[in-house]
Design a protein around this motif. Structure first.
Motif, PDB file in Angstrom:
ATOM      1  N   SER A  39      -3.681  -1.429  17.222  1.00 11.43           N
ATOM      2  CA  SER A  39      -4.286  -1.914  17.670  1.00 11.43           C
ATOM      3  C   SER A  39      -4.967  -3.607  16.550  1.00 11.43           C
ATOM      4  O   SER A  39      -5.638  -3.836  16.268  1.00 11.43           O
ATOM      5  N   THR A  40      -4.124  -2.741  15.190  1.00 14.54           N
ATOM      6  CA  THR A  40      -4.730  -4.039  14.387  1.00 14.54           C
ATOM      7  C   THR A  40      -3.579  -3.986  13.247  1.00 14.54           C
ATOM      8  O   THR A  40      -2.472  -3.153  13.223  1.00 14.54           O
ATOM      9  N   THR A  41      -3.157  -5.101  12.501  1.00 15.97           N
ATOM     10  CA  THR A  41      -2.619  -4.468  11.396  1.00 15.97           C
ATOM     11  C   THR A  41      -2.404  -3.334  10.439  1.00 15.97           C
ATOM     12  O   THR A  41      -3.716  -2.736   9.948  1.00 15.97           O
ATOM     13  N   ARG A  42      -1.137  -3.107  10.044  1.00 14.82           N
ATOM     14  CA  ARG A  42      -1.194  -2.018   9.143  1.00 14.82           C
ATOM     15  C   ARG A  42      -0.276  -2.142   7.842  1.00 14.82           C
ATOM     16  O   ARG A  42       0.220  -2.217   8.508  1.00 14.82           O
ATOM     17  N   CYS A  43      -1.020  -1.636   6.872  1.00 16.75           N
ATOM     18  CA  CYS A  43      -0.016  -1.418   5.359  1.00 16.75           C
ATOM     19  C   CYS A  43       0.016  -0.627   5.359  1.00 16.75           C
ATOM     20  O   CYS A  43      -1.088   0.925   5.637  1.00 16.75           O
ATOM     21  N   LEU A  44       0.868   1.025   4.629  1.00 17.90           N
ATOM     22  CA  LEU A  44       1.252   1.852   4.310  1.00 17.90           C
ATOM     23  C   LEU A  44       1.766   1.386   2.641  1.00 17.90           C
ATOM     24  O   LEU A  44       2.405   0.313   2.465  1.00 17.90           O
ATOM     25  N   THR A  45       0.815   2.546   1.698  1.00 15.30           N
ATOM     26  CA  THR A  45       1.385   2.329   0.357  1.00 15.30           C
ATOM     27  C   THR A  45       1.263   3.705  -0.826  1.00 15.30           C
ATOM     28  O   THR A  45       0.766   4.777   0.025  1.00 15.30           O
ATOM     29  N   ARG A  46       2.034   3.295  -1.297  1.00 13.36           N
ATOM     30  CA  ARG A  46       2.569   4.416  -1.956  1.00 13.36           C
ATOM     31  C   ARG A  46       2.484   4.458  -3.624  1.00 13.36           C
ATOM     32  O   ARG A  46       2.758   3.055  -4.382  1.00 13.36           O
ATOM     33  N   ASP A  47       2.505   4.935  -4.506  1.00  7.86           N
ATOM     34  CA  ASP A  47       1.977   5.118  -6.204  1.00  7.86           C
ATOM     35  C   ASP A  47       3.810   5.045  -6.632  1.00  7.86           C
ATOM     36  O   ASP A  47       4.014   5.899  -6.174  1.00  7.86           O
ATOM     37  N   LEU A  48       4.361   4.322  -7.206  1.00 12.78           N
ATOM     38  CA  LEU A  48       5.166   4.565  -7.920  1.00 12.78           C
ATOM     39  C   LEU A  48       5.308   4.769  -9.388  1.00 12.78           C
ATOM     40  O   LEU A  48       6.300   4.570 -10.300  1.00 12.78           O
ATOM     41  N   GLY A  49       4.026   5.002 -10.086  1.00 15.58           N
ATOM     42  CA  GLY A  49       4.163   5.488 -10.949  1.00 15.58           C
ATOM     43  C   GLY A  49       3.827   4.321 -12.071  1.00 15.58           C
ATOM     44  O   GLY A  49       3.971   2.635 -11.515  1.00 15.58           O
ATOM     45  N   GLU A  50       3.347   4.082 -13.369  1.00 11.05           N
ATOM     46  CA  GLU A  50       3.559   3.411 -14.751  1.00 11.05           C
ATOM     47  C   GLU A  50       2.507   1.850 -13.799  1.00 11.05           C
ATOM     48  O   GLU A  50       3.434   1.151 -13.674  1.00 11.05           O
ATOM     49  N   LYS A  51       1.540   2.077 -13.413  1.00 13.57           N
ATOM     50  CA  LYS A  51       0.989   0.972 -12.723  1.00 13.57           C
ATOM     51  C   LYS A  51       1.329   0.021 -11.669  1.00 13.57           C
ATOM     52  O   LYS A  51       1.638  -1.211 -11.718  1.00 13.57           O
ATOM     53  N   GLN A  52       2.981   0.972 -10.768  1.00 13.88           N
ATOM     54  CA  GLN A  52       3.424  -0.103 -10.178  1.00 13.88           C
ATOM     55  C   GLN A  52       2.819   0.474  -8.370  1.00 13.88           C
ATOM     56  O   GLN A  52       2.925   2.266  -8.184  1.00 13.88           O
ATOM     57  N   ALA A  53       3.329  -0.082  -7.475  1.00 19.36           N
ATOM     58  CA  ALA A  53       3.020   0.254  -6.055  1.00 19.36           C
ATOM     59  C   ALA A  53       3.694  -0.307  -5.128  1.00 19.36           C
ATOM     60  O   ALA A  53       4.457  -1.419  -5.335  1.00 19.36           O
ATOM     61  N   GLU A  54       3.863   0.729  -4.501  1.00 19.71           N
ATOM     62  CA  GLU A  54       4.903  -0.199  -2.674  1.00 19.71           C
ATOM     63  C   GLU A  54       3.879  -0.517  -1.784  1.00 19.71           C
ATOM     64  O   GLU A  54       2.625   0.209  -1.531  1.00 19.71           O
ATOM     65  N   VAL A  55       4.045  -2.114  -1.288  1.00 15.60           N
ATOM     66  CA  VAL A  55       2.901  -1.825  -0.402  1.00 15.60           C
ATOM     67  C   VAL A  55       3.854  -2.508   0.398  1.00 15.60           C
ATOM     68  O   VAL A  55       5.467  -3.284   0.978  1.00 15.60           O
ATOM     69  N   ARG A  56       3.507  -1.570   2.083  1.00 12.83           N
ATOM     70  CA  ARG A  56       4.069  -2.556   3.361  1.00 12.83           C
ATOM     71  C   ARG A  56       3.522  -2.583   4.688  1.00 12.83           C
ATOM     72  O   ARG A  56       2.999  -1.913   4.740  1.00 12.83           O
ATOM     73  N   CYS A  57       3.720  -3.729   4.918  1.00 13.92           N
ATOM     74  CA  CYS A  57       2.329  -4.518   6.176  1.00 13.92           C
ATOM     75  C   CYS A  57       3.149  -4.537   7.267  1.00 13.92           C
ATOM     76  O   CYS A  57       3.866  -5.421   7.778  1.00 13.92           O
ATOM     77  N   PHE A  58       2.344  -4.143   8.348  1.00 14.92           N
ATOM     78  CA  PHE A  58       3.354  -4.500   9.897  1.00 14.92           C
ATOM     79  C   PHE A  58       2.243  -4.618  10.594  1.00 14.92           C
ATOM     80  O   PHE A  58       1.108  -4.230  10.697  1.00 14.92           O
ATOM     81  N   SER A  59       2.415  -5.412  11.718  1.00 12.80           N
ATOM     82  CA  SER A  59       1.853  -6.287  12.699  1.00 12.80           C
ATOM     83  C   SER A  59       1.584  -4.897  13.517  1.00 12.80           C
ATOM     84  O   SER A  59       1.518  -4.410  13.462  1.00 12.80           O
TER      85      SER A  59
END
Length: 83
Positions: A39-59
């Motif tokens: 029903s809305t924009t959704r984003c997933l994230t995970r910590d990659l360590g060393e102050k880095q993160a992966e972010v993926r967003c979907f309509s």
């Protein structure tokens, strides 16, 4: 950020900015390439360590969004809440 149910943030939302709600879910596993309809924009994230993160967003149709300010801002907000 541990796995959690979707948290909804109001990034780019309100009288001064046009936008929609963004659901954010922190994950500990690899992120998918697509999601089911929503029903809305959704984003997933995970910590990659060393102050880095992966972010993926979907309509709301589950298709990937190439660059989503919602997801990036919400990830930072989530990190700041934990410190």
């Amino acid at each position: 950020m541990p796995d959690n149910p979707d948290e909804h943030f109001r990034a780019f939302y309100g009288e001064a900015a046009e936008g929609n709600l963004c659901g954010l879910r922190a994950m500990s596993t690899a992120l998918p390439d697509h999601l089911s309809l929503g029903s809305t924009t959704r984003c997933l994230t995970r910590d990659l360590g060393e102050k880095q993160a992966e972010v993926r967003c979907f309509s709301d149709r589950g298709m990937p969004i190439e660059c989503c300010g919602h997801g990036l801002l919400c990830r930072i907000f989530g990190d700041l809440r934990e410190t």
